[in-house]
Design a protein around this motif. Structure first.
Motif, PDB file in Angstrom:
ATOM      1  N   ARG A  17       0.828  -1.213   0.000  1.00 41.38           N
ATOM      2  CA  ARG A  17       0.000   0.000   0.000  1.00 41.38           C
ATOM      3  C   ARG A  17       0.857   1.256   0.000  1.00 41.38           C
ATOM      4  NH1 ARG A  17      -2.210   4.085  -0.421  1.00 41.38           N
ATOM      5  NH2 ARG A  17      -3.920   5.010   0.762  1.00 41.38           N
ATOM      6  N   GLN A  20       5.871   2.221  -4.178  1.00 47.90           N
ATOM      7  CA  GLN A  20       5.656   2.944  -5.435  1.00 47.90           C
ATOM      8  C   GLN A  20       4.488   2.349  -6.208  1.00 47.90           C
ATOM      9  OE1 GLN A  20       7.337   5.520  -5.849  1.00 47.90           O
ATOM     10  NE2 GLN A  20       9.316   5.272  -4.900  1.00 47.90           N
ATOM     11  N   ARG A 337      10.502  10.001  -9.883  1.00 43.09           N
ATOM     12  CA  ARG A 337      11.087   8.753  -9.370  1.00 43.09           C
ATOM     13  C   ARG A 337      11.766   8.026 -10.523  1.00 43.09           C
ATOM     14  NH1 ARG A 337      10.041   9.171  -3.620  1.00 43.09           N
ATOM     15  NH2 ARG A 337       8.272  10.573  -3.555  1.00 43.09           N
TER      16      ARG A 337
ATOM     17  N   GLU B  60      -2.815  12.173  -3.927  1.00 41.12           N
ATOM     18  CA  GLU B  60      -1.572  11.438  -3.706  1.00 41.12           C
ATOM     19  C   GLU B  60      -0.852  11.995  -2.496  1.00 41.12           C
ATOM     20  OE1 GLU B  60      -0.280  10.124  -8.225  1.00 41.12           O
ATOM     21  OE2 GLU B  60       0.851  11.681  -7.202  1.00 41.12           O
ATOM     22  N   VAL B  67       5.657   7.055  -2.641  1.00 37.41           N
ATOM     23  CA  VAL B  67       4.455   7.785  -3.025  1.00 37.41           C
ATOM     24  C   VAL B  67       3.282   6.819  -2.966  1.00 37.41           C
ATOM     25  CG1 VAL B  67       5.114   7.413  -5.434  1.00 37.41           C
ATOM     26  CG2 VAL B  67       3.310   9.010  -4.905  1.00 37.41           C
ATOM     27  N   SER B  68       2.133   7.310  -2.492  1.00 40.54           N
ATOM     28  CA  SER B  68       0.943   6.476  -2.377  1.00 40.54           C
ATOM     29  C   SER B  68      -0.281   7.253  -2.827  1.00 40.54           C
ATOM     30  CB  SER B  68       0.724   6.051  -0.916  1.00 40.54           C
ATOM     31  OG  SER B  68       1.731   5.179  -0.507  1.00 40.54           O
ATOM     32  N   ASP B  69      -1.272   6.509  -3.314  1.00 38.94           N
ATOM     33  CA  ASP B  69      -2.553   7.125  -3.654  1.00 38.94           C
ATOM     34  C   ASP B  69      -3.345   7.372  -2.375  1.00 38.94           C
ATOM     35  OD1 ASP B  69      -2.092   7.118  -6.369  1.00 38.94           O
ATOM     36  OD2 ASP B  69      -2.969   5.139  -6.664  1.00 38.94           O
ATOM     37  N   LEU B  70      -4.187   8.400  -2.430  1.00 37.18           N
ATOM     38  CA  LEU B  70      -5.155   8.642  -1.358  1.00 37.18           C
ATOM     39  C   LEU B  70      -6.528   8.239  -1.873  1.00 37.18           C
ATOM     40  CD1 LEU B  70      -3.937  12.191  -0.248  1.00 37.18           C
ATOM     41  CD2 LEU B  70      -3.741  10.081   1.088  1.00 37.18           C
ATOM     42  N   PHE B  71      -7.296   7.540  -1.040  1.00 41.53           N
ATOM     43  CA  PHE B  71      -8.635   7.101  -1.431  1.00 41.53           C
ATOM     44  C   PHE B  71      -9.650   7.759  -0.507  1.00 41.53           C
ATOM     45  CE2 PHE B  71      -5.660   3.760  -2.597  1.00 41.53           C
ATOM     46  CZ  PHE B  71      -5.977   3.560  -3.934  1.00 41.53           C
TER      47      PHE B  71
END
Lengths: 408, 130
Positions: A17, A20, A337, B60, B67-71
């Motif tokens: 989660r 990348q 990145r 994000e 880096v991660s997505d936001l939901f």
């Protein structure tokens, strides 16, 4: 150095989660053949100390290494403004000894061994026959016929095999390679207050302070009453020292450095520090398919001696190269990145002109920075380029490397 | 550690219904999320007035090394975004359940929240993760 965890190696979390996203597809396979199992990872003599001090670890170059202690930003700041310490024992310690040691190193290194004075150190490359970089290294001339050479963690075995091959082929019984990686520790002490700290803890054998060493020279002395080797070297862009101590002394030296005010730092901070300083990382800016000329690192390449890869490197210098490594600053804090496309104005339309090899938000400069390869005609400082950050096209500009130079 | 007044998603966002009568809720990331990310340096949020969907991507979040997505943990219209967070992303680390909130939403279907975890369930969920 990053293999086998090329593009994911320094993320804190093992939870997918927080790793990348898959856009764009990663340029290298993260785990080429069979993932490394946790129990197969090597551990340095400081491993339990790291865990006790709250470090978070990740697999890196075959080792289970601290990626952060207190936080990447705080650690970077400590190295830029005070002093930080890194356990870099995962990197190799190879001792090359014998009557042909100098001749041998002159054959396998892009830098000169014969012109290196005893007491001094040098950064250069180990290249293959096509000029590609097997590894980058710092080597120290210990005696007339004895050297210490530091390969990257993930390349140690490759380098030893490569060296053995050339020894057998060209220098039979001319010198020996002693691998002391497992029974010694390597600790980097980096930052503007590094000199003060090492002076408080020990002295060189002749009684002079450790800080009397010039950059890229080494000495031996007593630290907390124990023998140690110290080079005034590092890979952070700051003043600093690298200490080699017997593995059995590593914990007491580490603790003495912490007690002396050094902040323990992990590989996450180290990666940003070396990027800010414009230093390449093997597996990213340089690899077996990329030459030091393409990487813009010809200042570490000799053209006046014969060695493995010399012909190709000479030819590249004369004829030029198609693509070249550049530094880019990108507005904002969203980081390019590894693997992201670099876009430029083509003759007809905007097109991909290169790829990012390393990128990060730079806390020291408070902007995002990246290194990457672009077609030669886009490589001039001042050139406007853009980077596709997961679908957002962000403006950037080619700048001369390094991004950051310490005040002297 | 996870406040009992709100619900939690498997993607490590929380949602707090702070005005049930008007159907308004606030969303953010959890302590676990900020800890896994490390130092947050950049947050991208939806625009005011944007429509967000239950568990749909809404932005994000980047730390130095990832880096991660936001939901979005609810569907509805974005009625407020945390402007301060955009300039001071470190607040997401310092106070994820409070000052580090992300957006306020006028919910279109408040019953969606029943699909999310309680604090206790979320605690059990995260303790099962590495």
């Amino acid at each position: 150095m990053f293999s086998p965890c090329a593009e994911t190696g320094l993320e804190l979390s093992s939870n997918p989660r927080f790793r990348q996203p898959s856009h764009p597809p990663p340029p290298f396979q993260a785990f080429p053949k069979g993932a490394v199992l946790a129990q197969d990872l090597l551990k340095t003599s400081l491993y339990t100390t790291h865990l006790a001090m709250g470090a978070r670890t990740v697999p890196f170059g075959g080792w289970d290494m601290p990626v952060q202690y207190s936080g990447v930003l705080a650690e970077i700041n400590a190295v830029r403004t005070a002093v930080g310490i890194f356990d870099v024992s995962h990197m190799g310690r190879l001792y090359i000894t014998g009557p042909k040691a100098t001749e041998f190193l002159d054959w396998v290194l892009t830098g000169s061994a014969h012109s290196l004075a005893v007491g001094r150190a040098r950064y250069c490359f180990i290249c293959n026959e096509t000029g590609g970089v097997i590894d980058d290294t710092i080597f120290y001339r210990l005696e007339q016929d004895r050297y210490l050479l530091i390969p990257n963690a993930g390349n140690r075995n490759t380098v030893v095999t490569w060296f053995q091959r050339w020894l057998a082929e060209k220098f039979p019984s001319g010198c020996e390679i002693g691998d002391r990686t497992m029974d010694t520790a390597l600790i980097a002490v980096q930052g503007p207050q590094a000199a003060k700290l090492v002076d408080r803890l020990g002295r060189l054998s002749d009684g002079s302070p450790t800080s009397s060493l010039r950059p890229f020279s080494w000495g031996e002395g007593l630290l907390k009453g124990k023998k140690f080797f110290v080079g005034r070297t590092g890979y952070t862009g700051e003043d600093g020292f690298e200490l080699v101590v017997p593995a059995s002394n590593a914990v007491s030296v580490w603790e003495a450095l912490v007690d002396g005010g050094a902040l323990p730092c992990g590989l996450g901070a180290r990666d940003v520090l070396r990027l800010e300083a414009g230093f390449p990382l093997h597996g990213h800016e340089i690899d077996e398919e990329t030459s030091p000329i393409e990487a813009g690192l010809q200042r570490f390449v000799r053209f006046d001696k014969e060695y493995v890869g010399a012909q190709v490197l000479r030819q590249q210098r004369e004829e030029g190269v198609q693509r070249t490594l550049v530094g880019l600053t990108i507005s904002g804090r969203s980081a390019p990145r590894e693997g992201y496309a670099i876009l430029g104005e083509g003759r007809v339309q905007v097109e991909e002109v290169g790829r990012v090899t390393s990128g990060s938000y730079s806390p020291t400069l408070d902007t995002s920075i990246a290194m990457g390869y672009v077609l030669e005609r886009y490589a001039t400082p001042g050139q406007t380029l853009a980077i596709d950050i997961r679908g957002r096209v962000i403006q950037g500009e080619v700048v001369p490397l390094p991004f950051y130079t310490r005040a002297k | 550690m996870n406040p009992n007044d709100r619900r939690y998603s498997k993607e490590h966002e929380w949602v707090l219904v702070d005005d049930a009568a008007a159907g308004k809720a606030t969303a953010g990331i959890t302590h676990y999320a900020q800890d896994q990310l490390g130092d947050v340096v950049f947050v991208e949020l939806p625009k005011l007035g944007a429509a967000v969907k239950f568990m749909g991507k809404m932005g994000e979040i980047e730390s130095v090394k990832s880096v991660s997505d936001l939901f979005s943990p609810v569907s509805g219209e974005v009625i407020e975004i945390n402007e301060r967070l955009l300039d001071h992303p470190e607040i997401a680390n310092q106070d994820p359940f409070g000052e580090g909130w992300l957006i306020r939403v006028a919910m279109s279907d408040a019953s969606e929240i029943d699909n999310l975890m309680t604090a206790e369930e979320y605690e059990a969920f995260t303790s099962g993760l590495s």
